[in-house]
Design an enzyme around this catalytic site. Structure first.
Site, PDB file in Angstrom:
ATOM      1  N   LYS A 105       0.777  -1.042  -0.195  1.00 47.93           N
ATOM      2  CA  LYS A 105       0.006   0.002  -0.043  1.00 47.93           C
ATOM      3  C   LYS A 105       0.796   1.370   0.133  1.00 47.93           C
ATOM      4  O   LYS A 105       0.656   2.286  -0.665  1.00 47.93           O
ATOM      5  CB  LYS A 105      -0.785  -0.068   1.177  1.00 47.93           C
ATOM      6  CG  LYS A 105      -0.287  -0.001   2.513  1.00 47.93           C
ATOM      7  CD  LYS A 105      -0.718  -1.361   3.161  1.00 47.93           C
ATOM      8  CE  LYS A 105       0.115  -2.344   3.576  1.00 47.93           C
ATOM      9  NZ  LYS A 105      -0.121  -3.649   4.248  1.00 47.93           N
ATOM     10  N   GLY A 134      -6.394  -6.192   3.950  1.00 42.31           N
ATOM     11  CA  GLY A 134      -6.200  -7.715   3.853  1.00 42.31           C
ATOM     12  C   GLY A 134      -7.027  -8.634   3.239  1.00 42.31           C
ATOM     13  O   GLY A 134      -7.323  -8.378   1.993  1.00 42.31           O
ATOM     14  N   GLU A 190       4.150  -4.360  15.823  1.00 44.41           N
ATOM     15  CA  GLU A 190       5.637  -4.494  15.239  1.00 44.41           C
ATOM     16  C   GLU A 190       6.532  -3.965  16.315  1.00 44.41           C
ATOM     17  O   GLU A 190       6.143  -3.016  17.018  1.00 44.41           O
ATOM     18  CB  GLU A 190       5.744  -4.200  13.999  1.00 44.41           C
ATOM     19  CG  GLU A 190       4.845  -4.425  12.805  1.00 44.41           C
ATOM     20  CD  GLU A 190       5.271  -4.500  11.500  1.00 44.41           C
ATOM     21  OE1 GLU A 190       6.467  -4.124  11.314  1.00 44.41           O
ATOM     22  OE2 GLU A 190       4.415  -4.546  10.742  1.00 44.41           O
ATOM     23  N   LYS A 205      -3.837   3.245   3.102  1.00 42.96           N
ATOM     24  CA  LYS A 205      -4.965   2.646   2.393  1.00 42.96           C
ATOM     25  C   LYS A 205      -5.961   3.430   2.063  1.00 42.96           C
ATOM     26  O   LYS A 205      -6.822   3.329   1.250  1.00 42.96           O
ATOM     27  CB  LYS A 205      -5.236   1.650   3.547  1.00 42.96           C
ATOM     28  CG  LYS A 205      -4.345   0.289   4.014  1.00 42.96           C
ATOM     29  CD  LYS A 205      -4.643  -0.175   5.093  1.00 42.96           C
ATOM     30  CE  LYS A 205      -3.623  -1.539   5.379  1.00 42.96           C
ATOM     31  NZ  LYS A 205      -3.603  -1.931   6.912  1.00 42.96           N
TER      32      LYS A 205
END
Ligand code: HSE
Length: 441
Positions: A105, A134, A190, A205
């Protein structure tokens, strides 16, 4: 008919998922595509690990360009990510006449115009269902299923990490920092969560959704981006008391002046389905003039949900690659020569409603001064909630929280009013401003 040959650039979580689902469901997929789809070559820096995933039947190399140069490969799947080498490789694959599937993206939101132009000139497809939400087929829905509609607005929870964090903050009454650490420990966030928590991933997105919805070029640089790092548990609690939940929304809207494109935390009425999307799930609401409001819900990340989207693109290409390029679905839903030049509005021109929290001295006349400044600016108040000072600052406290919900106002007007409110001596801390979306109809 010979199986269509696919080369993967990168085989991490999504690559492995794609390999496994393609193998597991190969017969079903072949019945749909009209021919087999096989991953026959993989490029990955860790050749031994990659070979372990795909087994001895698939050629594994450490040089992505070897995949692009292979004349047997029909489709290159880019799963490297980022704007750097990924951009170069996608452009080289296009130049080599390969169709491209990507989940990237960031690449498309920033360099989409160049990439789609290169693909159109070469007559190849660049497919990107996996880039937004997703496993939810939102690109397909917007580009094809809703093609009859004049899209009015889209609002989506399109980042699972931040939705997980906000859900935990609300459920457990915890602060952002505590929940972020927990999310990292559980693998929902993350090690470097910046792109997610600062709203950048959601803005990439939203930028893509905006282009497809309104037929304007991708313009990530025009998106307003605000993450969730400054959200306090007490605002989530106050919002709840007023009948709202706070969600990080990607919003794009058609207005008479131009297109709104923005990502920021938003109060959403608790009764809306979108407000009840919890944990790492994604959901996108699309409002079209003919269809009304539609909702798309599912997993926005993960090996197999993302593989589901990647393989849908592979099937599309297997079905359409022999079609005249003019007769394929345009990359951004609208024909390249029919794109609109309607501008993306600066944030100061956006019109929305607001939640304001002011920490004020608990003394006579404070509320009158605050409401006076809002009235002068033409900002209409929808609701006011004032906490008891003891409840806010402990017994004997001389401070309290004043929470105000406003009706629609122009952001620039609100900014000016907030500067005046902040300058009041009786306003004792930085004012909290969170935008509010009713998402009606
Ligand atoms: N990091 C993203 C999310 C998933 O948390 O939703 C990939 O876009």
């Amino acid at each position: 008919m010979k199986a269509i040959q696919v080369g993967l650039l990168g085989i991490g979580t999504v690559g492995s998922g794609t390999f496994n689902v393609l193998k597991r469901n190969q017969e079903e997929i072949k019945r749909r595509a009209g021919r087999g789809i096989e991953i026959t070559m993989v490029a990955d820096l860790d050749v031994a690990r990659a070979q372990g995933i795909v087994g001895p039947g698939v050629k594994v190399v450490n040089d992505a360009r070897a995949v692009i140069a292979n004349p047997e490969i029909d489709i290159v799947v880019e799963l490297i990510g980022g704007y750097g080498i990924a951009k170069q490789l996608v452009l080289e694959a296009i130049a080599a006449g390969k169709h491209v599937v990507t989940a990237n993206k960031a690449l498309l939101a920033v360099h989409g115009t160049e990439i789609f132009a290169a693909a159109s000139a070469k007559g190849v497809m660049v497919a990107f269902e996996a880039a937004v939400a997703g496993g939810i087929p939102i690109i397909k829905a917007l580009r094809e299923g809703l093609t009859a509609n004049r899209i009015q607005w889209i609002a989506g929870i399109i980042n699972g990490t931040t939705n997980f964090i906000l859900s935990e903050m609300r459920d457990k009454g915890l602060d952002f920092d505590v929940v972020l650490k927990e999310a990292q420990r559980l693998g929902y966030a993350e090690a470097d969560p910046t792109f997610d928590i600062e709203g950048v991933d959601a803005a990439h997105k939203a930028t893509i959704l905006c282009s497809i919805a309104f037929g304007i070029p991708v313009q990530f640089d025009k998106a307003y981006v605000e993450g969730i790092t400054k959200l306090a548990a007490q605002d989530i609690r106050y919002a709840e008391q007023l009948g709202y939940r706070i969600k990080l929304l990607g919003i794009t809207k058609r207005t008479a002046k131009g297109i709104e494109l923005r990502v920021h935390p938003s109060l959403v009425p608790a009764k809306r389905l979108l407000a009840n999307v919890e944990g790492a799930m994604n959901a996108v609401v699309v409002n079209g003039d003919a269809v009304g409001t539609t909702l798309y819900y599912g997993k926005g990340a993960g090996a197999e949900p993302t593989a589901s989207a990647v393989i849908a693109d592979l099937v599309d290409i297997a079905r359409l690659h022999t079609a005249d390029p003019q007769n394929r679905v345009p990359h951004l839903a609208f024909q390249p020569d029919a794109m609109s030049t309607v501008p993306v509005l600066p944030m100061s021109e956006v019109v929305t409603s607001y939640y304001l929290r002011l920490r004020v001295a608990d003394e006579a006349g404070v509320l009158a001064k605050v409401t006076g400044i809002l009235a002068e600016a033409g900002i209409s108040i929808d609701a006011v909630l004032q906490r008891e000072a003891d409840e806010v600052g402990g017994e004997g406290s001389t401070q309290t929280d004043l929470i105000i919900l406003t009706h629609d106002a122009r952001e620039g007007t609100m900014n000016d009013a907030l500067a005046k409110l902040q300058a009041l001596k009786t306003v004792l801390a930085p004012i909290v401003r969170i935008r509010k979306e009713e998402l009606a109809g």
